[in-house]
Design a protein around this motif. Sequence first.
Motif, PDB file in Angstrom:
ATOM      1  N   GLN A 112       0.833  -1.102   0.128  1.00  9.29           N
ATOM      2  CA  GLN A 112       0.114   0.128  -0.085  1.00  9.29           C
ATOM      3  C   GLN A 112       0.823   1.374   0.087  1.00  9.29           C
ATOM      4  OE1 GLN A 112      -3.233  -0.373  -0.162  1.00  9.29           O
ATOM      5  NE2 GLN A 112      -3.401  -2.495   0.427  1.00  9.29           N
ATOM      6  N   ASP A 113       2.067   1.054  -0.315  1.00 11.66           N
ATOM      7  CA  ASP A 113       2.868   2.207  -0.055  1.00 11.66           C
ATOM      8  C   ASP A 113       2.891   3.415  -1.195  1.00 11.66           C
ATOM      9  OD1 ASP A 113       5.933   2.590   1.374  1.00 11.66           O
ATOM     10  OD2 ASP A 113       5.847   3.488  -0.570  1.00 11.66           O
ATOM     11  N   SER A 114       2.928   4.698  -0.817  1.00  8.59           N
ATOM     12  CA  SER A 114       2.524   5.710  -1.508  1.00  8.59           C
ATOM     13  C   SER A 114       3.474   5.886  -2.873  1.00  8.59           C
ATOM     14  CB  SER A 114       2.755   7.097  -0.932  1.00  8.59           C
ATOM     15  OG  SER A 114       4.286   7.089  -0.438  1.00  8.59           O
ATOM     16  N   LYS A 115       4.713   4.974  -2.537  1.00  9.67           N
ATOM     17  CA  LYS A 115       5.554   4.791  -4.117  1.00  9.67           C
ATOM     18  C   LYS A 115       5.282   4.002  -4.821  1.00  9.67           C
ATOM     19  CE  LYS A 115       9.483   6.341  -0.943  1.00  9.67           C
ATOM     20  NZ  LYS A 115       9.207   5.792   0.379  1.00  9.67           N
ATOM     21  N   THR A 116       4.005   3.267  -4.446  1.00  9.22           N
ATOM     22  CA  THR A 116       3.689   1.936  -5.309  1.00  9.22           C
ATOM     23  C   THR A 116       3.883   2.341  -6.873  1.00  9.22           C
ATOM     24  OG1 THR A 116       2.566   1.071  -3.668  1.00  9.22           O
ATOM     25  CG2 THR A 116       2.110   0.239  -5.851  1.00  9.22           C
ATOM     26  N   ASN A 117       3.221   3.281  -7.142  1.00 15.16           N
ATOM     27  CA  ASN A 117       3.205   3.650  -8.803  1.00 15.16           C
ATOM     28  C   ASN A 117       4.920   3.760  -9.423  1.00 15.16           C
ATOM     29  OD1 ASN A 117       0.560   3.372  -9.297  1.00 15.16           O
ATOM     30  ND2 ASN A 117       0.019   5.485  -8.567  1.00 15.16           N
ATOM     31  N   HIS A 118       5.365   4.531  -8.614  1.00 17.08           N
ATOM     32  CA  HIS A 118       6.722   4.854  -9.006  1.00 17.08           C
ATOM     33  C   HIS A 118       7.477   3.610  -9.044  1.00 17.08           C
ATOM     34  CE1 HIS A 118       6.241   9.563  -8.123  1.00 17.08           C
ATOM     35  NE2 HIS A 118       6.550   9.172  -9.465  1.00 17.08           N
ATOM     36  N   ILE A 119       7.395   2.792  -8.124  1.00 14.40           N
ATOM     37  CA  ILE A 119       8.053   1.234  -8.148  1.00 14.40           C
ATOM     38  C   ILE A 119       7.682   0.629  -9.459  1.00 14.40           C
ATOM     39  CG2 ILE A 119       8.470  -0.549  -6.950  1.00 14.40           C
ATOM     40  CD1 ILE A 119       8.077   0.763  -4.181  1.00 14.40           C
ATOM     41  N   HIS A 120       6.693   0.615  -9.693  1.00 12.39           N
ATOM     42  CA  HIS A 120       6.219  -0.296 -10.937  1.00 12.39           C
ATOM     43  C   HIS A 120       6.725   0.354 -12.169  1.00 12.39           C
ATOM     44  CE1 HIS A 120       3.377  -3.037  -9.559  1.00 12.39           C
ATOM     45  NE2 HIS A 120       2.639  -2.029  -8.786  1.00 12.39           N
ATOM     46  N   ILE A 121       6.864   1.860 -12.210  1.00  4.44           N
ATOM     47  CA  ILE A 121       7.469   2.494 -13.346  1.00  4.44           C
ATOM     48  C   ILE A 121       9.027   2.043 -13.359  1.00  4.44           C
ATOM     49  CG2 ILE A 121       7.953   4.511 -14.636  1.00  4.44           C
ATOM     50  CD1 ILE A 121       5.414   5.676 -13.561  1.00  4.44           C
ATOM     51  N   ILE A 122       9.654   2.342 -12.298  1.00  2.00           N
ATOM     52  CA  ILE A 122      11.164   1.799 -12.074  1.00  2.00           C
ATOM     53  C   ILE A 122      11.364   0.441 -12.531  1.00  2.00           C
ATOM     54  CG2 ILE A 122      12.960   2.007 -10.805  1.00  2.00           C
ATOM     55  CD1 ILE A 122      11.667   3.973  -8.908  1.00  2.00           C
ATOM     56  N   TRP A 123      10.384  -0.408 -12.063  1.00  2.00           N
ATOM     57  CA  TRP A 123      10.610  -1.770 -12.392  1.00  2.00           C
ATOM     58  C   TRP A 123      10.592  -2.087 -13.676  1.00  2.00           C
ATOM     59  CZ3 TRP A 123       8.688  -6.801 -13.613  1.00  2.00           C
ATOM     60  CH2 TRP A 123       9.397  -7.840 -13.033  1.00  2.00           C
ATOM     61  N   ASN A 124       9.391  -1.641 -14.162  1.00  2.00           N
ATOM     62  CA  ASN A 124       9.442  -1.760 -15.798  1.00  2.00           C
ATOM     63  C   ASN A 124      10.583  -0.998 -16.644  1.00  2.00           C
ATOM     64  OD1 ASN A 124       6.905  -3.180 -16.084  1.00  2.00           O
ATOM     65  ND2 ASN A 124       5.795  -1.412 -15.511  1.00  2.00           N
ATOM     66  N   THR A 125      10.928   0.024 -16.309  1.00  2.00           N
ATOM     67  CA  THR A 125      12.192   0.615 -16.949  1.00  2.00           C
ATOM     68  C   THR A 125      13.282  -0.248 -17.105  1.00  2.00           C
ATOM     69  OG1 THR A 125      11.132   2.737 -16.491  1.00  2.00           O
ATOM     70  CG2 THR A 125      13.485   2.808 -16.840  1.00  2.00           C
ATOM     71  N   ILE A 126      13.622  -0.622 -15.741  1.00  3.16           N
ATOM     72  CA  ILE A 126      14.958  -1.557 -15.541  1.00  3.16           C
ATOM     73  C   ILE A 126      14.826  -2.788 -16.394  1.00  3.16           C
ATOM     74  CG2 ILE A 126      16.400  -2.509 -14.028  1.00  3.16           C
ATOM     75  CD1 ILE A 126      15.938  -0.555 -11.993  1.00  3.16           C
ATOM     76  N   LEU A 127      13.713  -3.357 -16.176  1.00  4.51           N
ATOM     77  CA  LEU A 127      13.467  -4.755 -16.917  1.00  4.51           C
ATOM     78  C   LEU A 127      13.550  -4.579 -18.440  1.00  4.51           C
ATOM     79  CD1 LEU A 127      12.684  -7.498 -16.376  1.00  4.51           C
ATOM     80  CD2 LEU A 127      10.591  -7.009 -16.588  1.00  4.51           C
ATOM     81  N   HIS A 128      12.809  -3.508 -18.876  1.00  5.47           N
ATOM     82  CA  HIS A 128      12.798  -3.216 -20.521  1.00  5.47           C
ATOM     83  C   HIS A 128      13.974  -2.941 -20.907  1.00  5.47           C
ATOM     84  CE1 HIS A 128      12.369  -0.226 -23.694  1.00  5.47           C
ATOM     85  NE2 HIS A 128      11.471  -1.093 -24.344  1.00  5.47           N
ATOM     86  N   ASP A 129      15.002  -2.144 -19.920  1.00  2.00           N
ATOM     87  CA  ASP A 129      16.326  -1.649 -20.728  1.00  2.00           C
ATOM     88  C   ASP A 129      17.334  -2.729 -20.323  1.00  2.00           C
ATOM     89  OD1 ASP A 129      14.977   0.829 -20.990  1.00  2.00           O
ATOM     90  OD2 ASP A 129      16.103   2.063 -19.750  1.00  2.00           O
ATOM     91  N   LEU A 130      17.032  -3.724 -19.744  1.00  2.00           N
ATOM     92  CA  LEU A 130      17.926  -4.845 -19.586  1.00  2.00           C
ATOM     93  C   LEU A 130      18.008  -5.589 -20.809  1.00  2.00           C
ATOM     94  CD1 LEU A 130      17.673  -6.244 -15.790  1.00  2.00           C
ATOM     95  CD2 LEU A 130      19.564  -5.676 -17.082  1.00  2.00           C
TER      96      LEU A 130
END
Length: 339
Positions: free
Chosen positions: A277-295
Amino acid sequence: MVAVQVLKNAISKDRISSAILLHGHYGVGKTSVARIISKSVNCRMRNSSSEPCNKCKNCDLIKKGIHPDIIEIDAASNTSVENIKQLVDNSRYLPTIAQYKIYIIDEVHMLSNSAFNALLKTLEEPLPHIKFILATTHKNKIPSTIISRCQHFHLTRLNSQDIISILTQVTTQENIVCESKALHLIAKNTKGSVRDAISILEQTYLYNEIITENNVYKILGLNSEDNVDELTHKILNNSEPKEVLSLFRELIHSYDPVVILEQVLDSLYKYISSNPQDSKTNHIHIIWNTILHDLQLLKYAPSIHNASEMIILKASLITSLPTPENIISDFYSSQKKNL
Ligand SMILES: [Zn+2]
């Protein structure tokens, strides 16, 4: 594992067939199970649950891989009919010290058709002092005539807890001192493969006789989770990109940048799964997708080092950007103001 329980029951009731087929993915422990069966049926002091004592002469020689009556063959390099005919000829002789002479044929699907036919004759008229244990990753490549002569068992990948208990058993038997955290780390990084888990344990032991979590990290080529968690913390808390980059550079000085980026993904997952429920959830999803995609795109980069630094810099900027939800709510509030 269900298959192991069935095997134990078959051994204790003396209902083990003269031919056993073990099938399952690479690394699930088919050859280890084959050796345990060889010990169990030949052990002179087997316990009530059909486990071998690991101390008697038969157990000891099998453990060392030098038992004269346990013959292990790799079918990948002995595919011809001559190889199997020779094996069948030799199988007529009685065992030297064990009750049963056991032939373990690994990767049995590699045998030629004529080799399978030669083997089939022996399986059809089994001699009482012989057992065949066939192991394969490709059951569908084995003739049905062979399969129908065997008791077959499907070995599945083990979960982390099973791997930890196997490693604990090995370290206790061999009197190896180890941290329990180290075994957890091995289990986590070997994805259900007993063979890989034992190999990492052995390598760590050769590096240093006391198995610590830190040494396992070194053998796995991974950085300690604490350092990576610190990097993730900086990314999530809007630290200066310069600061994030400098910590990342420190880490990739001694470790593979791709592995560090993958560890950041693990660390993000760990964070979000314990704080959904963390307030950063949306950002975490974007960071996760970005790193995964760029890898995935790293293979096109002229320099992996530079590209991985670009990825981490991009990730470090994400928390300062508005999320799509922020943009939508800003849009609606500005609309309301204009009304
Ligand atoms: Zn024994």
